[in-house]
Design a protein around this motif. Structure first.
Motif, PDB file in Angstrom:
ATOM      1  N   ILE A 168       0.857  -1.192   0.000  1.00  7.27           N
ATOM      2  CA  ILE A 168       0.000   0.000   0.000  1.00  7.27           C
ATOM      3  C   ILE A 168       0.888   1.235   0.000  1.00  7.27           C
ATOM      4  O   ILE A 168       0.693   2.172   0.758  1.00  7.27           O
ATOM      5  CB  ILE A 168      -0.946   0.009   1.218  1.00  7.27           C
ATOM      6  N   SER A 169       1.888   1.221  -0.861  1.00 10.66           N
ATOM      7  CA  SER A 169       2.885   2.282  -0.882  1.00 10.66           C
ATOM      8  C   SER A 169       2.279   3.626  -1.258  1.00 10.66           C
ATOM      9  O   SER A 169       2.815   4.676  -0.903  1.00 10.66           O
ATOM     10  CB  SER A 169       4.004   1.934  -1.867  1.00 10.66           C
ATOM     11  N   ALA A 257      -6.083  -6.236   8.298  1.00  5.05           N
ATOM     12  CA  ALA A 257      -4.862  -5.601   8.800  1.00  5.05           C
ATOM     13  C   ALA A 257      -4.832  -4.111   8.467  1.00  5.05           C
ATOM     14  O   ALA A 257      -4.426  -3.287   9.288  1.00  5.05           O
ATOM     15  CB  ALA A 257      -3.640  -6.304   8.216  1.00  5.05           C
ATOM     16  N   VAL A 258      -5.256  -3.749   7.250  1.00  6.21           N
ATOM     17  CA  VAL A 258      -5.300  -2.333   6.866  1.00  6.21           C
ATOM     18  C   VAL A 258      -6.305  -1.594   7.739  1.00  6.21           C
ATOM     19  O   VAL A 258      -6.063  -0.446   8.156  1.00  6.21           O
ATOM     20  CB  VAL A 258      -5.661  -2.186   5.372  1.00  6.21           C
ATOM     21  N   GLU A 276      -7.186   7.962   4.674  1.00  4.39           N
ATOM     22  CA  GLU A 276      -6.735   7.302   3.453  1.00  4.39           C
ATOM     23  C   GLU A 276      -6.842   5.785   3.568  1.00  4.39           C
ATOM     24  O   GLU A 276      -7.221   5.093   2.621  1.00  4.39           O
ATOM     25  CB  GLU A 276      -5.291   7.717   3.156  1.00  4.39           C
ATOM     26  N   LEU A 277      -6.514   5.263   4.749  1.00  2.53           N
ATOM     27  CA  LEU A 277      -6.566   3.824   4.962  1.00  2.53           C
ATOM     28  C   LEU A 277      -8.001   3.313   5.008  1.00  2.53           C
ATOM     29  O   LEU A 277      -8.316   2.247   4.453  1.00  2.53           O
ATOM     30  CB  LEU A 277      -5.834   3.466   6.255  1.00  2.53           C
ATOM     31  N   PHE A 278      -8.888   4.044   5.677  1.00  2.00           N
ATOM     32  CA  PHE A 278     -10.295   3.633   5.703  1.00  2.00           C
ATOM     33  C   PHE A 278     -10.883   3.642   4.291  1.00  2.00           C
ATOM     34  O   PHE A 278     -11.669   2.770   3.931  1.00  2.00           O
ATOM     35  CB  PHE A 278     -11.104   4.554   6.615  1.00  2.00           C
ATOM     36  N   LEU A 279     -10.498   4.631   3.500  1.00  2.00           N
ATOM     37  CA  LEU A 279     -10.968   4.697   2.117  1.00  2.00           C
ATOM     38  C   LEU A 279     -10.404   3.536   1.295  1.00  2.00           C
ATOM     39  O   LEU A 279     -11.031   3.073   0.347  1.00  2.00           O
ATOM     40  CB  LEU A 279     -10.561   6.033   1.483  1.00  2.00           C
ATOM     41  N   PHE A 280      -9.199   3.075   1.682  1.00  2.00           N
ATOM     42  CA  PHE A 280      -8.544   1.987   0.964  1.00  2.00           C
ATOM     43  C   PHE A 280      -9.350   0.695   1.036  1.00  2.00           C
ATOM     44  O   PHE A 280      -9.344  -0.119   0.105  1.00  2.00           O
ATOM     45  CB  PHE A 280      -7.144   1.779   1.555  1.00  2.00           C
ATOM     46  N   TRP A 292     -16.375   4.805  10.402  1.00  2.00           N
ATOM     47  CA  TRP A 292     -15.065   5.295  10.819  1.00  2.00           C
ATOM     48  C   TRP A 292     -14.621   6.486   9.970  1.00  2.00           C
ATOM     49  O   TRP A 292     -13.933   7.374  10.468  1.00  2.00           O
ATOM     50  CB  TRP A 292     -14.040   4.164  10.759  1.00  2.00           C
ATOM     51  N   ILE A 293     -15.003   6.502   8.707  1.00  2.00           N
ATOM     52  CA  ILE A 293     -14.683   7.655   7.852  1.00  2.00           C
ATOM     53  C   ILE A 293     -15.377   8.910   8.383  1.00  2.00           C
ATOM     54  O   ILE A 293     -14.778   9.984   8.472  1.00  2.00           O
ATOM     55  CB  ILE A 293     -15.087   7.368   6.399  1.00  2.00           C
TER      56      ILE A 293
END
Length: 315
Positions: A168-169, A257-258, A276-280, A292-293
């Motif tokens: 997830i770079s 994990a994300v 950004e991670l929640f959107l991922f 959570w967003i």
């Protein structure tokens, strides 16, 4: 009297024939490359040790070890299956590391220099007839708690997959800054609307991660959560989960994990990264991610140094 003598003679020759036949058959097997006196015993939580003897003049090139969850009785099994290990011909023991609980049987088959298997199965000689059972401890499936000193059994581990860096770079790429016009429009749209002070959400743990998994990616994720996330060491959780995600994982394990990484950033007040991670993972976890967003957006604010100067405030 003559009749008795004839009967005795027939019985003698029949007995001699049977004994001689068995002796020749035994000699025939002994002269062939067959491992003997096979023994299998449990030597650890997930380990079974095999041992055997080698006859004199054992002329095989290697020894193939076959494993099954049922007794190996048919030669067709040897022909259809691949050996779990291939050992040098002089070897007389082997320790098998298992990934699952259950009953296991083994067979030892010699391979000649041409690569052909000497497919002969002899119960108790080169094939086991009694299963070696690997059973989980009584507390193996104990549900994980939030206690930091919780005791549990590690269980089985599989080999780590090949590394795949920067899964997830793109999350580390510096975001394109908003234009002053867009920032100004957002602030004016919000105006002086009064809102209640937001509250942090409680940590969320997936049901799959409340029970210790015996192997694989689930086990490693459980280990990370137990050491950091459950203890509310969110900085440590961020680092450990990023290391976890630096290696290729199963898709659903990666998603969970994300999501834990997003929560850890959320509790570290790194709301932009958390967002950004929640959107991922929003596509995989739409309802959960939305909650959570929304909460992250309640806390996230544009830094003052990035805000445009309101023309109405100028002197």
């Amino acid at each position: 009297m003559r009749l008795i003598s004839m009967r005795f003679a027939r019985l003698f020759f029949l007995t001699f024939f049977l004994i001689g036949g068995n002796f020749l058959q035994a000699q025939k097997v002994t002269n062939r490359p067959v491992c003997t006196a096979i023994s299998a015993q449990k030597v650890g939580v997930n380990k079974i040790k095999l041992s055997w003897n080698l006859p004199e003049n054992f002329n095989a090139a290697s020894i193939a070890i076959f494993r099954s969850t049922s007794q190996i009785q048919q030669k067709s099994f040897i022909s259809a299956e691949k050996p779990v290990a291939e050992l040098p011909a002089h070897t007389t023991s082997y320790t098998d590391n298992l990934k699952h609980f259950g009953d296991y049987y083994y067979a030892l088959i010699a391979r000649d220099k041409n690569g052909n298997l000497f497919n002969m199965l002899l119960p108790t000689v080169n094939a086991t007839v009694k299963a070696v059972s690997l059973l989980p401890p009584d507390d193996y499936y104990e549900i994980a708690s939030n206690e930091p000193d919780e005791q549990y059994v590690p269980g089985f581990l599989r080999e780590l997959p090949l590394p795949y860096l920067d899964l997830i770079s793109d999350l580390d790429i510096k975001a394109t800054p908003m234009t002053s016009k867009a920032k100004k429009a957002g602030i004016e749209l919000a105006g002086n609307y009064a809102v209640k002070k937001p509250r942090l959400l409680n940590p969320y743990v997936f049901e799959e991660d409340m029970v210790l998994s015996p192997e694989g990616d689930d086990f490693f994720l459980f280990e990370s959560l137990k050491n950091y996330f459950i203890k509310k060491d969110y900085k440590g959780s961020v680092k450990d989960l990023r290391d976890f995600l630096a290696i290729t994982r199963e898709p659903y394990v990666t998603t969970r994990a994300v999501f834990y990484l997003a929560q850890s950033q959320y509790y570290c007040r790194n709301y932009r990264k958390a967002l950004e991670l929640f959107l991922f993972v929003e596509d995989e976890l739409p309802e959960l991610s939305k909650k959570w967003i929304d909460s992250t957006l309640d806390f996230y604010q544009i830094p003052k140094e990035e805000r445009p100067v309101n023309s109405s405030s100028r002197g």
